[in-house]
Design an enzyme around this catalytic site. Structure first.
Site, mmCIF file in Angstrom:
data_model
loop_
_atom_site.group_PDB
_atom_site.id
_atom_site.type_symbol
_atom_site.label_atom_id
_atom_site.label_comp_id
_atom_site.label_asym_id
_atom_site.label_seq_id
_atom_site.Cartn_x
_atom_site.Cartn_y
_atom_site.Cartn_z
ATOM 1 N N ILE A 155 -42.225 40.100 -33.022
ATOM 2 C CA ILE A 155 -40.896 40.589 -32.668
ATOM 3 C C ILE A 155 -40.105 39.511 -31.940
ATOM 4 C CG2 ILE A 155 -39.661 42.263 -31.245
ATOM 5 C CD1 ILE A 155 -41.923 44.271 -31.917
ATOM 6 N N ARG A 232 -41.663 47.351 -23.080
ATOM 7 C CA ARG A 232 -42.046 48.609 -22.440
ATOM 8 C C ARG A 232 -41.353 48.681 -21.085
ATOM 9 N NH1 ARG A 232 -43.350 49.890 -26.740
ATOM 10 N NH2 ARG A 232 -45.360 50.641 -27.524
ATOM 11 N N GLU A 261 -40.216 57.214 -18.777
ATOM 12 C CA GLU A 261 -39.494 57.941 -19.828
ATOM 13 C C GLU A 261 -39.952 59.399 -19.911
ATOM 14 O OE1 GLU A 261 -40.163 55.730 -23.407
ATOM 15 O OE2 GLU A 261 -39.209 53.925 -22.635
ATOM 16 N N HIS A 279 -35.276 54.721 -26.172
ATOM 17 C CA HIS A 279 -36.475 54.161 -26.815
ATOM 18 C C HIS A 279 -36.434 54.385 -28.333
ATOM 19 C CE1 HIS A 279 -41.009 53.158 -26.130
ATOM 20 N NE2 HIS A 279 -40.537 52.597 -27.219
#
Length: 313
Positions: A155, A232, A261, A279
């Site tokens: 990523i 995260r 979250e 998210h």
């Protein structure tokens, strides 16, 4: 394979749920009124767990399933799975790499643009009718900026390539320098933050990277710097982040993930220089289906005693 029991820990994808139900005996953890009663009567019939970024497979869940053979995670990150314990008990673990790389990288660039160019703020400005009364404030250019990437994996590399299209200079910090990379390597996250305009968090969450973005790093990024997190939530010390944004020690933030979250620090809601998402960096129709197919493919491969598609343990 209908006799194989699969425990789905969280309502992560209706498509995945449908695919699992047609192939296996599916149990939904979130629908159980009495989990203790359920495990007492069904634990020996569950061979697989399908986890997510919300609920994976911790020691307690693993110990409650004596017939467990495999954990197939509907995610790339595995911070919700006790990998060491799975390895100790001979339980296989898979995830869903590659298929979500493009979407997450696209979202990172989107957050950068939305934060620097005040896109969300501008949208609110028009909808509220303020444009009829006043001129919108100036924003900040993205092209040509110095982008630092924390974690140059799949990523992180995809984000770097996209940022290059904006004529940005790229630098990074990872656990070790990557000899094949053309980007400048910094031996610490503080040095990386000191030498970039935009710091993008794209590393895996481990005990070593928990709160890796602390006050010292934020101060190194400085009052003109922008933080983007698509990793995260626990990578960032949220109290320090909120403090820096409120006090003007950081120019802005684009956040797709949060430490607790779905709880988000309420102080962020009143800040126009912060863009927040629930998210959803990988949440596209195409990627959700690809991830689900990979989860199911790994389960089928395991039960047919074929090589796993994306083994981790």
């Amino acid at each position: 394979m209908e006799a194989m029991g699969v425990l789905m820990t969280y309502p992560m994808s209706s498509y995945l749920e449908q695919q699992l139900q047609t192939r296996f005996t599916l149990f939904r953890l979130w629908n159980l009124p009495n989990k203790t009663h359920f495990f007492n009567h069904n634990a020996h019939n569950i061979q697989a767990v399908v986890g997510s970024t919300h609920i994976g497979a911790d020691t307690e869940l693993i110990d409650s399933l004596p017939a467990l053979e495999i954990v197939s995670s509907f995610s790339v990150g595995l911070d919700k799975v006790d990998l060491a314990y799975c390895k100790e008990k001979g339980i296989r673990v898979t995830n869903t790499p590659d298929v979500l790389t493009d979407d997450v990288a696209d979202t990172a660039i989107g957050l950068i643009l939305a934060t620097l160019r005040r896109i969300c703020e501008g949208d609110r400005f028009v909808r509220s009718g303020l444009w009829k009364k006043d001129e919108f404030k100036l924003s900040v250019k993205f092209s040509g900026k110095k982008v630092g990437i924390l974690g140059l994996g799949r990523i992180g590399t995809a984000i770097a390539k996209r940022a290059e299209s904006f004529n940005c200079s790229i630098s990074y910090h990872s656990r070790s320098e990557k000899p094949e990379s053309k980007y400048k390597y910094y031996p610490s996250v503080i040095k990386l933050a000191s030498n970039c305009d935009i710091l993008v968090v794209a590393c895996a969450l481990t005990e070593q990277t928990r709160h890796i973005i602390n006050r010292e790093v934020i101060d190194a990024l400085g009052p003109k710097g922008v933080l983007v997190n698509i990793g995260r939530g626990a990578h960032v010390d949220e109290r320090e982040l909120v403090s820096a944004l409120v006090e003007g020690r950081l120019a802005g933030a684009g956040l797709d993930v949060f430490e607790h979250e779905p709880q988000v620090p309420e102080e962020l809601f009143g800040l126009d220089n912060v863009v927040v998402l629930p998210h959803v960096a990988s949440s596209t129709v195409e990627t959700e289906m690809a991830m689900a197919d990979l989860v199911v493919g790994n389960l089928e491969a395991h039960f047919l005693k074929k090589p796993l598609l994306t083994p981790v343990v």
